[in-house]
Design a protein around this motif. Sequence first.
Motif, PDB file in Angstrom:
ATOM      1  N   ALA A  52       0.800  -1.100  -0.025  1.00 26.86           N
ATOM      2  CA  ALA A  52      -0.230  -0.001  -0.041  1.00 26.86           C
ATOM      3  C   ALA A  52       0.861   1.331  -0.182  1.00 26.86           C
ATOM      4  N   LYS A  53       1.919   1.193   0.644  1.00 20.61           N
ATOM      5  CA  LYS A  53       3.134   2.311   0.683  1.00 20.61           C
ATOM      6  C   LYS A  53       3.445   2.600  -0.744  1.00 20.61           C
ATOM      7  N   ARG A  54       3.941   1.767  -1.526  1.00 17.87           N
ATOM      8  CA  ARG A  54       4.243   1.953  -2.791  1.00 17.87           C
ATOM      9  C   ARG A  54       3.151   2.509  -3.690  1.00 17.87           C
ATOM     10  N   ILE A  55       2.027   1.876  -3.391  1.00 18.26           N
ATOM     11  CA  ILE A  55       0.808   2.375  -4.336  1.00 18.26           C
ATOM     12  C   ILE A  55       0.547   3.934  -3.943  1.00 18.26           C
ATOM     13  N   GLU A  56       0.609   4.096  -2.674  1.00 18.08           N
ATOM     14  CA  GLU A  56       0.416   5.458  -2.369  1.00 18.08           C
ATOM     15  C   GLU A  56       1.614   6.393  -3.128  1.00 18.08           C
ATOM     16  N   GLN A  57       2.697   6.187  -2.894  1.00 16.71           N
ATOM     17  CA  GLN A  57       3.925   6.908  -3.610  1.00 16.71           C
ATOM     18  C   GLN A  57       3.340   7.179  -5.216  1.00 16.71           C
ATOM     19  N   ASP A  58       3.136   6.059  -5.561  1.00 14.83           N
ATOM     20  CA  ASP A  58       2.836   6.231  -7.178  1.00 14.83           C
ATOM     21  C   ASP A  58       1.761   7.174  -7.336  1.00 14.83           C
ATOM     22  N   ILE A  59       0.437   7.036  -6.471  1.00 16.63           N
ATOM     23  CA  ILE A  59      -0.656   7.960  -6.810  1.00 16.63           C
ATOM     24  C   ILE A  59      -0.273   9.145  -6.456  1.00 16.63           C
ATOM     25  N   ARG A  60       0.615   9.679  -5.269  1.00 16.04           N
ATOM     26  CA  ARG A  60       1.009  11.083  -5.249  1.00 16.04           C
ATOM     27  C   ARG A  60       1.786  11.562  -6.254  1.00 16.04           C
ATOM     28  N   LYS A  61       2.590  10.651  -6.794  1.00 17.36           N
ATOM     29  CA  LYS A  61       3.507  11.270  -8.082  1.00 17.36           C
ATOM     30  C   LYS A  61       2.793  11.560  -9.183  1.00 17.36           C
ATOM     31  N   LEU A  62       1.554  10.748  -9.527  1.00 19.72           N
ATOM     32  CA  LEU A  62       0.809  11.041 -10.650  1.00 19.72           C
ATOM     33  C   LEU A  62      -0.053  12.142 -10.461  1.00 19.72           C
ATOM     34  N   VAL A  63      -0.633  12.363  -9.265  1.00 20.93           N
ATOM     35  CA  VAL A  63      -1.288  13.722  -8.853  1.00 20.93           C
ATOM     36  C   VAL A  63      -0.545  14.804  -8.967  1.00 20.93           C
ATOM     37  N   SER A  64       0.825  14.723  -8.739  1.00 17.58           N
ATOM     38  CA  SER A  64       1.830  15.818  -8.786  1.00 17.58           C
ATOM     39  C   SER A  64       1.900  16.440 -10.218  1.00 17.58           C
ATOM     40  N   PHE A  65       1.635  15.914 -11.102  1.00 18.92           N
ATOM     41  CA  PHE A  65       1.464  16.395 -12.505  1.00 18.92           C
ATOM     42  C   PHE A  65       0.438  17.523 -12.854  1.00 18.92           C
ATOM     43  N   GLY A  66      -0.320  17.646 -12.212  1.00 22.32           N
ATOM     44  CA  GLY A  66      -1.333  18.760 -12.065  1.00 22.32           C
ATOM     45  C   GLY A  66      -2.620  18.372 -12.941  1.00 22.32           C
ATOM     46  N   THR A  67      -2.216  18.174 -14.031  1.00 18.04           N
ATOM     47  CA  THR A  67      -3.258  17.467 -14.774  1.00 18.04           C
ATOM     48  C   THR A  67      -2.763  16.322 -15.805  1.00 18.04           C
ATOM     49  N   ARG A  68      -3.555  15.413 -16.117  1.00 20.18           N
ATOM     50  CA  ARG A  68      -2.995  14.329 -17.096  1.00 20.18           C
ATOM     51  C   ARG A  68      -4.063  14.240 -18.173  1.00 20.18           C
ATOM     52  N   HIS A  69      -4.707  15.479 -18.429  1.00 24.77           N
ATOM     53  CA  HIS A  69      -5.689  15.609 -19.601  1.00 24.77           C
ATOM     54  C   HIS A  69      -4.857  15.033 -20.872  1.00 24.77           C
ATOM     55  N   THR A  70      -5.912  14.336 -21.707  1.00 23.01           N
ATOM     56  CA  THR A  70      -5.221  13.908 -22.826  1.00 23.01           C
ATOM     57  C   THR A  70      -4.640  15.031 -23.858  1.00 23.01           C
ATOM     58  N   LEU A  71      -5.225  16.223 -23.815  1.00 21.25           N
ATOM     59  CA  LEU A  71      -4.941  17.363 -24.565  1.00 21.25           C
ATOM     60  C   LEU A  71      -3.977  18.440 -23.955  1.00 21.25           C
ATOM     61  N   SER A  72      -3.516  18.036 -22.648  1.00 16.94           N
ATOM     62  CA  SER A  72      -2.634  18.901 -21.981  1.00 16.94           C
ATOM     63  C   SER A  72      -1.061  18.683 -22.274  1.00 16.94           C
ATOM     64  N   GLU A  73      -0.407  19.625 -21.721  1.00 17.41           N
ATOM     65  CA  GLU A  73       1.001  19.663 -21.905  1.00 17.41           C
ATOM     66  C   GLU A  73       1.752  18.197 -22.161  1.00 17.41           C
ATOM     67  N   THR A  74       2.684  18.470 -23.348  1.00 23.23           N
ATOM     68  CA  THR A  74       3.330  17.175 -23.185  1.00 23.23           C
ATOM     69  C   THR A  74       4.928  17.631 -23.186  1.00 23.23           C
TER      70      THR A  74
END
Length: 454
Positions: free
Chosen positions: A38-60
Motif C-alpha cells: 500500500a505504501k508503494r501504491i500511495e507513492q505512485d498515486i501522489r506522484k501521478l497527482v503531482s503532474f497537475g493534470t493528465r488530460h489527453t490534450l494537456s501539456e506534453t
Amino acid sequence: MFSVNRLLLIASFLVLPASAQEPGDEQKLYQIAEAVSAKRIEQDIRKLVSFGTRHTLSETESETRGIGAARRWIKAEFERISAECGGCLEVYFQSGVIEGEKRIPEATEVVSVIAVQKGKTDPSRYVIMSGDIDSRVSDVMDAVSDSPGANDNASGVAGVLEAARVLSKHQFHGSVVYAALAGEEQGLFGGNIMAEQALKDDWRVKAVLNNDMIGNIGGINGVINNTTARLFSEGTRVVETSEEARKRRFTGGEVDSPSRNLARYIDRIADQYITNLDTMMVYRLDRFGRGGHHRPFNDAGYPAIRIMETNEHYHRQHQDLRTENGFEYGDTLDGVDFDYAAKLTALNAVSLASMAWAPSPPAKVEIRGAVEPSTTLSWAPASAAEQALVKGYKIYWRYTDQPQWQFSRFVGKVNTFTLENVVIDNYFFGVASVSQSGIESPVVFPGPAGAFGE
C-alpha cells in the motif's frame, strides 16, 4: 534412545535440494498477494497527482506538468522495474494519431505505456492488466485546469505498476502485460489502439483486467466499505455471428461468455487468496450506460472485464475542484484509501499469476447429450509446447440459475469424457485445464459462445 529435542537438532542440519525447497505455485500465489505494498501504491498515486493534470490534450513538453510528463515517468518506472529483474520487461510507448473526433477535434498523438513480461513456455499467450493515465474535470475539453485524478485513475495506474513490481520477480508460462492506457476520457482511444495492434500481432489474449477506480471506499450513497469490489463482464460476445447466435438460442451461453467466466475465475481467486475481499459479479458490460477501457478488447473479441470499487462517489469524479453548497468536489488524494487499492491490486496480481502459470484454457470445447441419460464433453489436445505442463482437465457444471460453478470432477489427461447419468438439460457445463502443480485455467463453456480463442 534419541530425545525429541535431539531429533529436531539433527533435522535442522538437513538441507533439502533447492527444487524441494521451492514453494509450489499455489503457495507462491499467497506470497504474491502479501507482497503488494500500500505504501508503494500511495507513492505512485501522489506522484501521478503531482503532474497537475493528465488530460489527453494537456501539456506534453513540460517535465513536471501534463500528460507528457506523466507518461514519461510511467515509462521510466517500468524501465526501473525491468532493470531490477535483469531486463525481464519489454517497455515501450504505443501511440496513434487521433483527429476529427468530438473530444479530439485536432490531430493529437495518444500515447500509452506498455510493459510485456514474456512467458517461457507459451509466449504468444497473453493476460493483460490495464489502468488509465488521463484525468479530467467537469468540462471534458478543459486541458488546463488542475485535474488530480487521484482515484480516477491514478489508482489504477499505480496498481498496474505495483503488479509489475511484484510479478516481475517470478517467471510464468504465459506472457503478462502491464498497460497504462491513454485517451480513455476522450473516447477509449488507448484501448482501441492496443486491441487493434494485438490483433495485428496475433496475440492470443486470454484475459484483460481493466482497473478503473480501485481506491475509493466511501460512496455517494453513504456506504463505507473496504471489503467488496465489483467485476463487470459482458454476456453475449459482441463479435458473435448470426449463425453462432442461432446455435446459442438452443444450447445456452448467454451468461457464459469468456468474459463472464473470467469474472467467475477472479471471484474464486478473491475467495481463496485475498483476505477480507468479496467480489460482486455484475452481469453488465459496465456501469449503467457508461463505458471503460475493457470495451475495446471486448469489441475485438477478447475476454475482458472491469475491476473497480463497489461504492462510487460522484462528487469526486469528473469535477472541477471547488466547494459548493457545503460539499467538496474533486478527485483528490483524500478520497483514496491506499490499503483498499492494494487489496484490489493484489486481486489482479494473483489472478494474472494464476492464469499465466496455468495452461491455456481448453480450445474447441464441444458437448453432446441431447435425449441421452449422460453428458459428453470433448476438447482439443494441448499444444506441443504445453503438453508437459498439463496434468489434465477438470469438468465443471452447475444448475442453470446459479451464478458460480457448483460441481466439478478432475478427469485426467484425456480429451473427451462422459458424465454418466448427468442429464445435459439440467445444467451448464465447462472445462478447465490443470497444470502439473494444480493451477487451473478459467472454465470454458462449450461452443463459440464460450470460446477463449485458439
